[in-house]
Design a protein around this motif. Structure first.
Motif, PDB file in Angstrom:
ATOM      1  N   SER A 146       0.728  -1.171  -0.117  1.00 47.58           N
ATOM      2  CA  SER A 146      -0.076   0.121   0.025  1.00 47.58           C
ATOM      3  C   SER A 146       0.818   1.319   0.008  1.00 47.58           C
ATOM      4  O   SER A 146       2.109   1.218   0.450  1.00 47.58           O
ATOM      5  CB  SER A 146      -1.030   0.014   1.355  1.00 47.58           C
ATOM      6  N   TYR A 147       0.421   2.196  -0.696  1.00 50.14           N
ATOM      7  CA  TYR A 147       1.071   3.618  -0.622  1.00 50.14           C
ATOM      8  C   TYR A 147       1.598   4.157   0.602  1.00 50.14           C
ATOM      9  O   TYR A 147       1.054   3.917   1.762  1.00 50.14           O
ATOM     10  CB  TYR A 147      -0.121   4.792  -1.044  1.00 50.14           C
ATOM     11  N   ILE A 185       2.705  -0.016  -5.144  1.00 50.18           N
ATOM     12  CA  ILE A 185       1.091  -0.549  -5.197  1.00 50.18           C
ATOM     13  C   ILE A 185       1.079  -1.698  -5.917  1.00 50.18           C
ATOM     14  O   ILE A 185       1.520  -1.891  -7.155  1.00 50.18           O
ATOM     15  CB  ILE A 185       0.160   0.482  -5.588  1.00 50.18           C
ATOM     16  N   ASN A 188      -4.694  -0.226  -4.107  1.00 53.51           N
ATOM     17  CA  ASN A 188      -4.171   0.300  -3.036  1.00 53.51           C
ATOM     18  C   ASN A 188      -4.873  -0.233  -1.681  1.00 53.51           C
ATOM     19  O   ASN A 188      -4.209  -0.545  -0.515  1.00 53.51           O
ATOM     20  CB  ASN A 188      -4.298   1.738  -2.856  1.00 53.51           C
ATOM     21  N   TYR A 196      -8.297   2.525  -5.959  1.00 52.30           N
ATOM     22  CA  TYR A 196      -7.298   1.850  -7.093  1.00 52.30           C
ATOM     23  C   TYR A 196      -6.978   3.085  -8.022  1.00 52.30           C
ATOM     24  O   TYR A 196      -7.737   3.923  -7.946  1.00 52.30           O
ATOM     25  CB  TYR A 196      -8.043   0.799  -7.744  1.00 52.30           C
TER      26      TYR A 196
END
Length: 307
Positions: free
Chosen positions: A225-226, A230, A243, A283
């Protein structure tokens, strides 16, 4: 006489250690050995090199352990050497040069998850708990005698970045709490149990394998995840960077993995996995959709992502 300390370190935990040690009247921060990568500053907002220059601390930018840095450490004759998220393995001429101890702060419950990215692997392996360990440095990778450990829970929604930050915070806290014991060498260390585990580096990026179980896909997406790279998936000629997802407990009829089962009014959609389904909540798509009509063509019930 002040105790001489040398730090080999990177990232926010090293930034915190420097500020902590500068407040101690009984120590001298003789040298900081570091090298920063662009994402270190982007992800944490701290700049170790700038801090050392501001505080007039001697610093070496060192991407390689060589005879030069070994000689520098020998000449300093430090009482304590600290390795905190440093990216290179310290050689014997360095770790054996300390008069009191040479220690490493490692983000796992050793002897499990030795290696460079233990928090990422803990997430991928669906661990419920992890921790931090302060241990002596020796000739093995993360294999020295243990001084202190702390265990903590991994939250169900915790991302790789959040766990990384928490592990550094807990590692710094554990060091700060036991600093005087370390400096006075009033510690009973104990050998690591036999066995354990080692995990190497992770890939620079990952594509989602829809044949995996929902929980495993969730772990991968969380780990990636960010602000990390990703997790990706492909539909036709477009890349979907996913994400945030949610595992759905509702049982569904057996479906081919990677198939869109439902598109919701809020733009989220449900995708089948090997054992159920997940809700894709956040996303991005590359190349971007030209308009809402193109989006509806792609994100449509019955369409499938590449396995």
């Amino acid at each position: 006489m002040k105790k001489k300390i040398v730090i080999f370190g990177c990232q926010k935990i090293t930034f915190d250690l420097i500020n902590f040690l500068l407040k101690k009247k009984n120590v001298e921060l003789s040298l900081v050995v570091t090298y920063e990568l662009p994402h270190d500053f982007i992800n944490s907002g701290v700049d170790i090199i700038k801090l050392c220059k501001q505080k007039k601390i001697k610093i070496k930018i060192c991407k390689k352990i060589d005879k030069n840095i070994e000689g520098t450490i020998k000449n300093i004759g430090p009482d304590l050497i600290i390795s905190s998220y440093y990216r290179k393995i310290l050689t014997k001429p360095i770790w054996s040069a300390s008069k009191i101890l040479s220690i490493n702060i490692h983000p796992s419950l050793l002897p499990f998850y030795r290696g460079p990215v233990p928090t990422a692997w803990a997430l991928l392996n669906l661990e419920r708990y992890t921790g931090v360990t302060i241990h002596k440095i020796n000739h093995t990778i993360d294999g020295g005698d243990i001084l202190f450990q702390k265990k903590f829970k991994i939250k169900n929604s915790e991302t790789g970045y959040e766990l990384y930050l928490k592990s550094m915070k807990e590692g710094f806290s554990l060091f700060k709490k036991n600093f005087q014991k370390i400096l006075n060498s009033k510690i009973k260390s104990y050998k690591q149990k036999s066995g354990g585990s080692y995990y190497g580096p992770i890939n620079n990026f990952d594509f989602i394998n829809w044949r995996l179980k929902s929980e495993e896909i969730h772990a991968l997406v969380r780990m990636r995840s960010y602000p990390y790279n990703i997790a990706q998936t492909i539909m036709y000629n477009k890349y979907f960077f996913i994400n945030t997802i949610k595992v759905l407990n509702k049982k569904i009829l057996i479906q081919k993995p990677g198939k869109i089962l439902k598109v919701n009014n809020d733009g989220t959609f449900i995708v089948s996995t090997s054992n159920g389904s997940i809700l894709v909540k956040e996303y991005a798509v590359v190349p971007k959709f030209k308009n809402i009509n193109e989006k509806k063509i792609y994100i449509k019930k019955g369409h499938s992502f590449k396995l």
